[in-house]
Write a protein that holds these residues in place. Structure first.
Motif, PDB file in Angstrom:
ATOM      1  N   LEU A 124       0.989   3.886  -6.491  1.00 36.25           N
ATOM      2  CA  LEU A 124       1.469   4.903  -5.559  1.00 36.25           C
ATOM      3  C   LEU A 124       0.401   5.271  -4.543  1.00 36.25           C
ATOM      4  O   LEU A 124       0.702   5.846  -3.496  1.00 36.25           O
ATOM      5  CB  LEU A 124       1.892   6.166  -6.320  1.00 36.25           C
ATOM      6  CG  LEU A 124       3.238   6.129  -7.040  1.00 36.25           C
ATOM      7  CD1 LEU A 124       3.392   7.371  -7.903  1.00 36.25           C
ATOM      8  CD2 LEU A 124       4.387   6.028  -6.047  1.00 36.25           C
ATOM      9  N   GLY A 125      -0.856   4.944  -4.838  1.00 39.28           N
ATOM     10  CA  GLY A 125      -1.951   5.284  -3.938  1.00 39.28           C
ATOM     11  C   GLY A 125      -2.074   4.368  -2.742  1.00 39.28           C
ATOM     12  O   GLY A 125      -2.751   4.709  -1.766  1.00 39.28           O
ATOM     13  N   ASP A 126      -1.412   3.192  -2.797  1.00 42.44           N
ATOM     14  CA  ASP A 126      -1.521   2.267  -1.662  1.00 42.44           C
ATOM     15  C   ASP A 126      -0.379   1.267  -1.614  1.00 42.44           C
ATOM     16  O   ASP A 126       0.564   1.432  -0.853  1.00 42.44           O
ATOM     17  CB  ASP A 126      -2.870   1.541  -1.705  1.00 42.44           C
ATOM     18  CG  ASP A 126      -3.073   0.590  -0.525  1.00 42.44           C
ATOM     19  OD1 ASP A 126      -2.192   0.478   0.328  1.00 42.44           O
ATOM     20  OD2 ASP A 126      -4.141  -0.054  -0.456  1.00 42.44           O
ATOM     21  N   ILE A 127      -0.416   0.222  -2.439  1.00 46.26           N
ATOM     22  CA  ILE A 127       0.409  -0.951  -2.154  1.00 46.26           C
ATOM     23  C   ILE A 127       1.910  -0.721  -2.305  1.00 46.26           C
ATOM     24  O   ILE A 127       2.702  -1.373  -1.612  1.00 46.26           O
ATOM     25  CB  ILE A 127      -0.029  -2.191  -2.962  1.00 46.26           C
ATOM     26  CG1 ILE A 127       0.017  -1.934  -4.469  1.00 46.26           C
ATOM     27  CG2 ILE A 127      -1.406  -2.657  -2.518  1.00 46.26           C
ATOM     28  CD1 ILE A 127      -0.218  -3.191  -5.297  1.00 46.26           C
ATOM     29  N   PHE A 128       2.345   0.181  -3.196  1.00 47.31           N
ATOM     30  CA  PHE A 128       3.774   0.455  -3.287  1.00 47.31           C
ATOM     31  C   PHE A 128       4.257   1.189  -2.036  1.00 47.31           C
ATOM     32  O   PHE A 128       5.199   0.728  -1.369  1.00 47.31           O
ATOM     33  CB  PHE A 128       4.079   1.228  -4.566  1.00 47.31           C
ATOM     34  CG  PHE A 128       5.551   1.390  -4.874  1.00 47.31           C
ATOM     35  CD1 PHE A 128       6.534   0.730  -4.140  1.00 47.31           C
ATOM     36  CD2 PHE A 128       5.967   2.202  -5.927  1.00 47.31           C
ATOM     37  CE1 PHE A 128       7.884   0.886  -4.426  1.00 47.31           C
ATOM     38  CE2 PHE A 128       7.313   2.369  -6.211  1.00 47.31           C
ATOM     39  CZ  PHE A 128       8.280   1.721  -5.457  1.00 47.31           C
ATOM     40  N   THR A 146       5.472   9.334  -1.355  1.00 47.48           N
ATOM     41  CA  THR A 146       5.138   9.374  -2.782  1.00 47.48           C
ATOM     42  C   THR A 146       6.156  10.125  -3.636  1.00 47.48           C
ATOM     43  O   THR A 146       6.438   9.716  -4.763  1.00 47.48           O
ATOM     44  CB  THR A 146       3.741   9.958  -2.999  1.00 47.48           C
ATOM     45  OG1 THR A 146       3.588  11.154  -2.220  1.00 47.48           O
ATOM     46  CG2 THR A 146       2.669   8.961  -2.591  1.00 47.48           C
ATOM     47  N   ASP A 147       6.713  11.221  -3.139  1.00 49.00           N
ATOM     48  CA  ASP A 147       7.685  11.961  -3.964  1.00 49.00           C
ATOM     49  C   ASP A 147       8.892  11.092  -4.290  1.00 49.00           C
ATOM     50  O   ASP A 147       9.340  11.020  -5.451  1.00 49.00           O
ATOM     51  CB  ASP A 147       8.139  13.236  -3.241  1.00 49.00           C
ATOM     52  CG  ASP A 147       7.067  14.310  -3.199  1.00 49.00           C
ATOM     53  OD1 ASP A 147       6.041  14.144  -3.891  1.00 49.00           O
ATOM     54  OD2 ASP A 147       7.258  15.308  -2.471  1.00 49.00           O
ATOM     55  N   ASP A 148       9.430  10.436  -3.278  1.00 48.27           N
ATOM     56  CA  ASP A 148      10.595   9.573  -3.469  1.00 48.27           C
ATOM     57  C   ASP A 148      10.274   8.410  -4.400  1.00 48.27           C
ATOM     58  O   ASP A 148      11.037   8.104  -5.331  1.00 48.27           O
ATOM     59  CB  ASP A 148      11.066   9.059  -2.111  1.00 48.27           C
ATOM     60  CG  ASP A 148      12.241   8.088  -2.216  1.00 48.27           C
ATOM     61  OD1 ASP A 148      13.133   8.323  -3.044  1.00 48.27           O
ATOM     62  OD2 ASP A 148      12.254   7.079  -1.482  1.00 48.27           O
ATOM     63  N   LEU A 149       9.134   7.766  -4.190  1.00 48.58           N
ATOM     64  CA  LEU A 149       8.804   6.587  -4.992  1.00 48.58           C
ATOM     65  C   LEU A 149       8.473   6.964  -6.430  1.00 48.58           C
ATOM     66  O   LEU A 149       8.812   6.221  -7.362  1.00 48.58           O
ATOM     67  CB  LEU A 149       7.640   5.830  -4.336  1.00 48.58           C
ATOM     68  CG  LEU A 149       7.939   5.267  -2.942  1.00 48.58           C
ATOM     69  CD1 LEU A 149       6.734   4.505  -2.403  1.00 48.58           C
ATOM     70  CD2 LEU A 149       9.178   4.378  -2.952  1.00 48.58           C
ATOM     71  N   LEU A 150       7.825   8.104  -6.634  1.00 53.34           N
ATOM     72  CA  LEU A 150       7.570   8.562  -8.003  1.00 53.34           C
ATOM     73  C   LEU A 150       8.881   8.790  -8.740  1.00 53.34           C
ATOM     74  O   LEU A 150       9.028   8.412  -9.919  1.00 53.34           O
ATOM     75  CB  LEU A 150       6.736   9.847  -7.976  1.00 53.34           C
ATOM     76  CG  LEU A 150       6.428  10.485  -9.336  1.00 53.34           C
ATOM     77  CD1 LEU A 150       5.685   9.508 -10.250  1.00 53.34           C
ATOM     78  CD2 LEU A 150       5.612  11.768  -9.154  1.00 53.34           C
ATOM     79  N   GLN A 151       9.853   9.360  -8.060  1.00 49.80           N
ATOM     80  CA  GLN A 151      11.159   9.574  -8.683  1.00 49.80           C
ATOM     81  C   GLN A 151      11.830   8.246  -9.017  1.00 49.80           C
ATOM     82  O   GLN A 151      12.450   8.107 -10.082  1.00 49.80           O
ATOM     83  CB  GLN A 151      12.062  10.396  -7.759  1.00 49.80           C
ATOM     84  CG  GLN A 151      13.419  10.725  -8.370  1.00 49.80           C
ATOM     85  CD  GLN A 151      14.254  11.638  -7.491  1.00 49.80           C
ATOM     86  OE1 GLN A 151      13.722  12.306  -6.610  1.00 49.80           O
ATOM     87  NE2 GLN A 151      15.555  11.667  -7.724  1.00 49.80           N
TER      88      GLN A 151
END
Length: 390
Positions: free
Chosen positions: A168-172, A342-347
Motif C-alpha cells: 500500500l506504500g507504493d506499488i499497489f 489507500t483507504d479504498d485499496l485497504l478495504q
C-alpha cells in the motif's frame, strides 16, 4: 541501527552502528520497521541513473512497522500502532495536498530550491530517494523518522499480515493510479509494458476496473506467467512482434489505453532505437532509455491515452511527438498520489478482492539486501519482488 546505504553505483551495503533517528519536529513519528521492500525505482539509484545521490544515503521507500515514538503535536498516532508509510511525504495542508495531488506537495521537499531549479517547481519529498526530492533517509533500515506523521501514514487494522498491506506504500497504489487515470471503459484494450511488480498490480487493477482485455508485454517467462495468472494476455517481445500482436488483438486499430510500467531503463533486444539509447546513455548525451514510450506512441489508437507510472529522471531523445500530437493522444503521468487511494485499496484487501502478497518471490534479512539488489536487477532465480525483514 542497521541500514542499507548507497556508496556509489552498484554499491549498496548493510552498514551497522548507525545513529537511531530522533524526533525533529512535533509532527514526527519514529517507526520500527517490520518489513520493507526493494522497488524497481531503487534500481535506478543502484545503476547510477538518478542524479542527486550522496555517499551514505539510506535506501528504500517501501516500508511499514510499529510506532515507537510520537512527536508532541501528532494526535493521529500512538505508540504501538501498526502503520504503512507511503513513499510520498505530504503535509496534508498545502494547495496541492488539498486537491489530492500528494506527490507534488508544496512543503515536504526540504531541498525545494534544488528541485525548483531541476524541475521548474518542487515536487514532494520522497523517502530513500535522491536529494532532488529531499534526501530523506529511507526505510531499508531498522528505524525511520517519518515527517508529517500526523497525516501520511496508513494505520493498519488487526487481522492483516505485513505481506498483505506492505505494498500500500507504493506499488499497489502506483499500479492502481496507472489504470485509473486511463479512464478504462468496458470496450477498452489496455496494453501494459512491463511485468515487474508495478506492472503486475497494473494488470490486476485494469482487470478489476473492467477492461475488455488486458495485454502485458515483457520477456521474462516467470513474470509473464504471473501476469497471465492475473488475467492478462501476454506478449513475449523476444518471440513475437509487439506491433503485429497488438494489431491482431485489436482488429488493426491498436489499444485504446497504453501504460508504461517500465520507465527509464527499458530493454529491447531487437530494436535499433534501443541500441541508439544505450550508446547515447554511455556517453552522457541521454539519461533515460525511452523505447517503451516510443512504441506506445506509435501503436496507441488515435484519441487514446498513455499512462506513465514508470519513473523517468532526466532527458530523453528521438520521441515521435508529431505522431502523438496528430493522433490526439492524451498523456497522464507522475509519481503516485498514494494517500488518494489507500483507504479504498485497504478495504479491497480486507474484503478479499485482492491479496497483494501474490507478487512476493523472495523474503530475506536486511543483511542479505545488497545481494538481492543484484538478483532483482538481473531477474535471477525468478525474482519479481523482494521483501526484507530488519
Amino acid at each position: 541501527m542497521k541500514a542499507l546505504r548507497w556508496h556509489g553505483k552498484k554499491d549498496i551495503r548493510c552498514d551497522d552502528h548507525l545513529p537511531d533517528p530522533t524526533i525533529e519536529d512535533p509532527r514526527d513519528a519514529i517507526i520500527k520497521v517490520t518489513s520493507c521492500a526493494i522497488c524497481g525505482s531503487d534500481l535506478h539509484l543502484y545503476d547510477g541513473f538518478m542524479p542527486g545521490m550522496k555517499h551514505g544515503d539510506i535506501m528504500g521507500h517501501e516500508f511499514m512497522g510499529e510506532v515507537v515514538e510520537v512527536g508532541s503535536a501528532n494526535k493521529k498516532l500512538k505508540i504501538g500502532d501498526r502503520v504503512v508509510v507511503p513513499f510520498t511525504i505530504c503535509c496534508g495542508e498545502c494547495d496541492q495536498c488539498r486537491r489530492g495531488n500528494f506527490s507534488v506537495c508544496e512543503r515536504s521537499n526540504r531541498n525545494k530550491d534544488l528541485a525548483d531549479k531541476a524541475f521548474g517547481h518542487t515536487t514532494a519529498g520522497l523517502f530513500g530517494y535522491t536529494h532532488l526530492t529531499g534526501g530523506y533517509p529511507g526505510g531499508q533500515a531498522e528505524y525511520v523518522r517519518v515527517p508529517y506523521a500526523d497525516f501520511t501514514p496508513v494505520v493498519i487494522p488487526d487481522g492483516l499480515t505485513d505481506e498483505q498491506v506492505l505494498f500500500l506504500g507504493d506499488i499497489f497504489p502506483t499500479g492502481w493510479q496507472a489504470a485509473v487515470q486511463c479512464d478504462i471503459q468496458p470496450t477498452d484494450t489496455v496494453a501494459i509494458w512491463g511485468a515487474g511488480p508495478v506492472g503486475q498490480f497494473t494488470v490486476r487493477s485494469a482487470v478489476i476496473l473492467g477492461a475488455k482485455q488486458v495485454v502485458c508485454i515483457d520477456n521474462v517467462p516467470e513474470r509473464l506467467a504471473m501476469a497471465k495468472a492475473g488475467g492478462a494476455i501476454t506478449i513475449n517481445f523476444d518471440d513475437e512482434s509487439v506491433l503485429d500482436r497488438l494489431a491482431e488483438l485489436t482488429g488493426g486499430k491498436g489499444p485504446e489505453k497504453c501504460i508504461d510500467a517500465v520507465g527509464m531503463e527499458s530493454h529491447a533486444t531487437r530494436s535499433f532505437d534501443s541500441l541508439y539509447d544505450r550508446v547515447k546513455q554511455a556517453v552522457m548525451l541521454e539519461s533515460d532509455r525511452p523505447h517503451v514510450l516510443r512504441e506506445m506512441m506509435y501503436v496507441c489508437r488515435p484519441a487514446g491515452t498513455l499512462s506513465i507510472p514508470g519513473v523517468y529522471g532526466g532527458l530523453i531523445d528521438k520521441i515521435p511527438f508529431g505522431a502523438a500530437m496528430n493522433k490526439g493522444l492524451t498523456f497522464k503521468m507522475g509519481q503516485t498520489h498514494v494517500n488518494r487511494w489507500t483507504d479504498d485499496l485497504l478495504q479491497r484487501i480486507q474484503e478479499g478482492q485482492i491479496d497483494p502478497s501474490f507478487v512476493i518471490t523472495h523474503t530475506v534479512s536486511l543483511e542479505d539486501g545488497p545481494d538481492m539488489y543484484n538478483t532483482f536487477r538481473d531477474k535471477k532465480d525468478g525474482c519479481v519482488k523482494v521483501v526484507l525483514k530488519p
